[in-house]
Design a protein around this motif. Structure first.
Motif, short mmCIF file in Angstrom:
data_model
loop_
_atom_site.label_atom_id
_atom_site.label_comp_id
_atom_site.label_asym_id
_atom_site.label_seq_id
_atom_site.Cartn_x
_atom_site.Cartn_y
_atom_site.Cartn_z
N PHE A 179 -11.93 13.38 5.93
CA PHE A 179 -12.42 12.01 5.95
C PHE A 179 -13.59 11.93 6.94
O PHE A 179 -14.41 12.83 6.96
CB PHE A 179 -11.26 11.03 6.24
CG PHE A 179 -10.27 11.01 5.11
CD1 PHE A 179 -10.42 10.13 4.06
CD2 PHE A 179 -9.20 11.91 5.07
CE1 PHE A 179 -9.54 10.13 2.99
CE2 PHE A 179 -8.31 11.92 4.00
CZ PHE A 179 -8.48 11.01 2.96
N GLU A 277 1.80 8.43 -0.05
CA GLU A 277 0.52 8.18 -0.71
C GLU A 277 0.01 9.54 -1.17
O GLU A 277 -0.54 10.31 -0.38
CB GLU A 277 -0.49 7.54 0.26
CG GLU A 277 -1.78 7.17 -0.46
CD GLU A 277 -3.04 7.23 0.40
OE1 GLU A 277 -4.03 6.58 0.05
OE2 GLU A 277 -3.06 7.94 1.42
N HIS A 337 -5.19 -2.15 0.99
CA HIS A 337 -6.35 -2.27 1.88
C HIS A 337 -7.51 -1.36 1.47
O HIS A 337 -8.51 -1.31 2.17
CB HIS A 337 -5.90 -1.92 3.30
CG HIS A 337 -5.46 -0.49 3.41
ND1 HIS A 337 -4.37 0.00 2.73
CD2 HIS A 337 -6.00 0.56 4.05
CE1 HIS A 337 -4.24 1.29 2.97
NE2 HIS A 337 -5.22 1.66 3.78
C1 GLC Z 1 -5.59 6.60 3.04
C2 GLC Z 1 -5.72 5.19 3.56
C3 GLC Z 1 -7.16 4.87 3.77
C4 GLC Z 1 -7.73 5.86 4.77
C5 GLC Z 1 -7.46 7.31 4.36
C6 GLC Z 1 -7.68 8.26 5.49
O1 GLC Z 1 -6.13 6.75 1.79
O2 GLC Z 1 -5.09 4.30 2.70
O3 GLC Z 1 -7.35 3.57 4.23
O4 GLC Z 1 -9.11 5.67 4.88
O5 GLC Z 1 -6.14 7.49 3.95
O6 GLC Z 1 -6.68 8.15 6.45
#
Ligand code: GLC
Ligand code: CA
Length: 552
Positions: A179, A277, A337
């Motif tokens: 990320f 997730e 979100h």
């Molecule tokens: C998940 C979260 C998102 C975040 C990403 C990195 O997808 O829902 O908001 O940016 O992880 O932690």
């Protein structure tokens, strides 16, 4: 710690629960600094109770530099001072438990924030040191190590590698981050990392939390053996291997980690739960939901199903089948979100590429909000009637549309900044909730709000909708309460109406029926007593874009 903090009850409370997601910085601001906090949540416990929900899920509230809305965690066992204190967390937990609401917290195990103590130690330590081994540091290629170690892109921009400056001031190694660069990936092959997460899981379980939402659960283990480094130019699930041997995502070994967390969960009464997730192939999702692992796994299919009878029905069937095969229950999600709020999505039919739509139309979006609201309500009723849990996102109970026209100078989301040409800002669904019809931040707090709130927000406020017959809020309260009364075994019978039918109709074992009209003309209702409908009937018929519940 306050006494009352554990909530007893059936071990399977989560199987058919309604779970309400709180994005803490945008829920309610108790001290007037423009940022939502635990004090704000505490004051709103009666409101949460009035929704009839079974649990709340808190997005991260940990100390964070907010490079990614709190998903860059600097300390997993503490609360960001802007959000509150551990004592306040205990108070919130206790207050929620006292009104029968359980608490799920977000855990972010793929990466930390760059302010994490261990990352800071790694920066100060030498290449090859135990400190660096907790993250994924590698030498660069090229004569001076100036070329990034692999061609791996990040979710938020061009590259997943950032070069550091060594303590002696020379350009140094690179570290991997799937990320933002402020979110260094953990090295899960490192035993200390594993042990520290187990400690974190235990820490919050001991405090009394009921479960965890596990962020990016499919990414923890990477194939880094013998100098190998994953390379990737797209994060489309389609390019991911389906058999657990992909070098970056969804590797079979990741389940060892969740099995070790499960051992901890099961030491509590009732056992703690987890929901993953995991952006993986449908056939791979069940493993995350196994009772030997986290227990439940998000299905995000409805986020992208649109208002499409065939797709919705097929996705519903597939997910119910997949859940049944693992012994878990599935999860229905229309908003969170990370995505454009669904009232807005339903207000522009036929769009598939939302990022593109957003970039091209956000200052002049041409929304049919009446249609969007009708379909949002109808789809909500349809999903609430299906077996499984429903996860709702704060503000959807108010029918809030997305705030589309935030100016770049006011934006916070790295997925927009790092990808200005292709990205979509998630700030528009993270604008604080309107509680009052007017005021500088519509009752969110007394000191403004960290994201600008549009003029039209007051119309959607709690104050405007509370007690108003026909409002979104009263609609949610009514159907959530009704669902609780009607809830029954996790079984479903699909009722066919012929080849050309425009309805999705199903019945639950106790005679509870749900019928949704996807066509353009009103349809006759099946026999039974009408319990509720998302739009009032017209001449005894169910209008287009509406759902009705009946008791046979
Ligand atoms: C998940 C979260 C998102 C975040 C990403 C990195 O997808 O829902 O908001 O940016 O992880 O932690
Ligand atoms: Ca505050």
């Amino acid at each position: 710690m306050p006494e009352n903090t554990f909530l007893k009850g059936p071990a399977d409370w989560w199987r058919q629960a309604v779970i309400y997601q709180i994005y803490p910085r945008s829920f309610a601001d108790g001290n007037g600094d423009g940022i939502g906090d635990l004090k704000g949540v505490l004051e709103r416990v009666p409101y949460l109770k009035s929704l009839g929900i079974d649990a709340v899920w808190f997005s991260p509230f940990y100390p964070s530099a907010l490079a990614d809305g709190g998903y860059d965690v600097d300390d997993y066992r503490n609360i960001d001072p802007r959000i509150g204190t551990l004592e306040e967390f205990d108070q919130v937990l206790d207050a929620l438990h006292n009104v029968g609401i359980r608490v799920i917290i977000d855990i972010v195990p793929n990466h930390s924030g760059s302010g994490h103590k261990w990352f800071q130690e790694a920066l100060k330590a030498a290449p090859g040191s135990p400190e660096r081994d907790r993250y994924i540091f590698r030498d660069g290629k090229g004569e001076h190590g100036e070329i990034r170690p692999s061609e791996l892109v990040s979710h938020f921009g061009p590259t997943a590698w950032t070069r550091i400056t060594e303590p002696d001031g020379t350009p140094g190694q690179w570290y991997m981050h799937l990320f933002a660069s402020e979110q260094p990936d953990w090295n899960w092959d490192n035993e200390e990392v594993r042990a520290d997460f187990r400690k974190t899981i235990k820490f919050w379980c001991d405090r009394g939390v009921d479960g965890y939402r596990v962020d990016v659960a499919h990414a923890l283990i990477k194939d880094l053996k013998n100098g190998h480094l994953p390379e990737r130019s797209s994060y489309d699930v389609k390019v991911m291997k389906k058999d657990g041997t992909d070098d970056l995502f969804d590797r079979d070994e990741v389940h060892e980690i969740y099995a070790s967390w499960r051992e901890i969960f099961n030491q509590y009464e009732p056992p703690r739960m987890g929901v993953a997730e995991a952006w993986v192939h449908g056939n791979r999702r069940p493993a995350y939901a196994s009772e030997k692992g986290l227990g439940q796994s998000f299905n995000f299919d409805m986020l992208y199903a649109g208002w499409d009878l065939k797709k919705v029905k097929e996705l519903a069937k597939n997910n119910l089948k997949a859940a049944a095969e693992t012994g878990s229950s599935t999860t229905w999600v229309l908003s969170n979100h990370d995505v454009i709020r669904h009232v807005t999505r339903f207000a522009v039919p036929g769009i598939h590429d939302w990022a593109r739509w957003y970039r091209e139309n956000r200052f002049d979006p041409k929304l049919d909000l009446e249609l969007g609201s009708a379909r949002a309500k109808a789809m909500t009723m349809l999903l609430l009637a299906l077996p499984g849990s429903t996860y709702m996102y704060q503000g959807e109970e108010l029918g809030l549309p997305e705030v589309l026209d935030i100016q770049p100078k006011d934006m916070q989301d790295p997925s927009f900044f790092r990808n200005p040409e292709v990205g979509l800002s998630r700030d528009g669904c993270r604008v604080p909730l309107p509680w009052a019809t007017s005021g500088s931040s519509f009752g969110f707090g007394t000191g403004g709000s960290h994201l600008p709130m549009p003029e039209w927000y007051g119309k959607y406020s709690v104050a405007a909708e509370d007690g108003q017959k026909g409002s979104f809020l009263e609609f949610y309260r009514e159907i959530v309460a009704l669902r609780k009364k009607l809830q029954t075994k996790e079984e479903i019978k699909w009722v066919g109406h012929g080849l050309f039918s425009k309805v999705i109709h199903f019945a639950r074992p106790n005679g509870w029926q749900s019928i949704t009209n996807f066509g353009s003309k009103p349809v006759k209702l099946p026999a039974g007593k009408l319990l509720s409908s998302s739009t009032p009937l017209v001449d005894g018929k169910l209008p287009a874009n509406a759902t009705a519940w009946l008791q046979a």
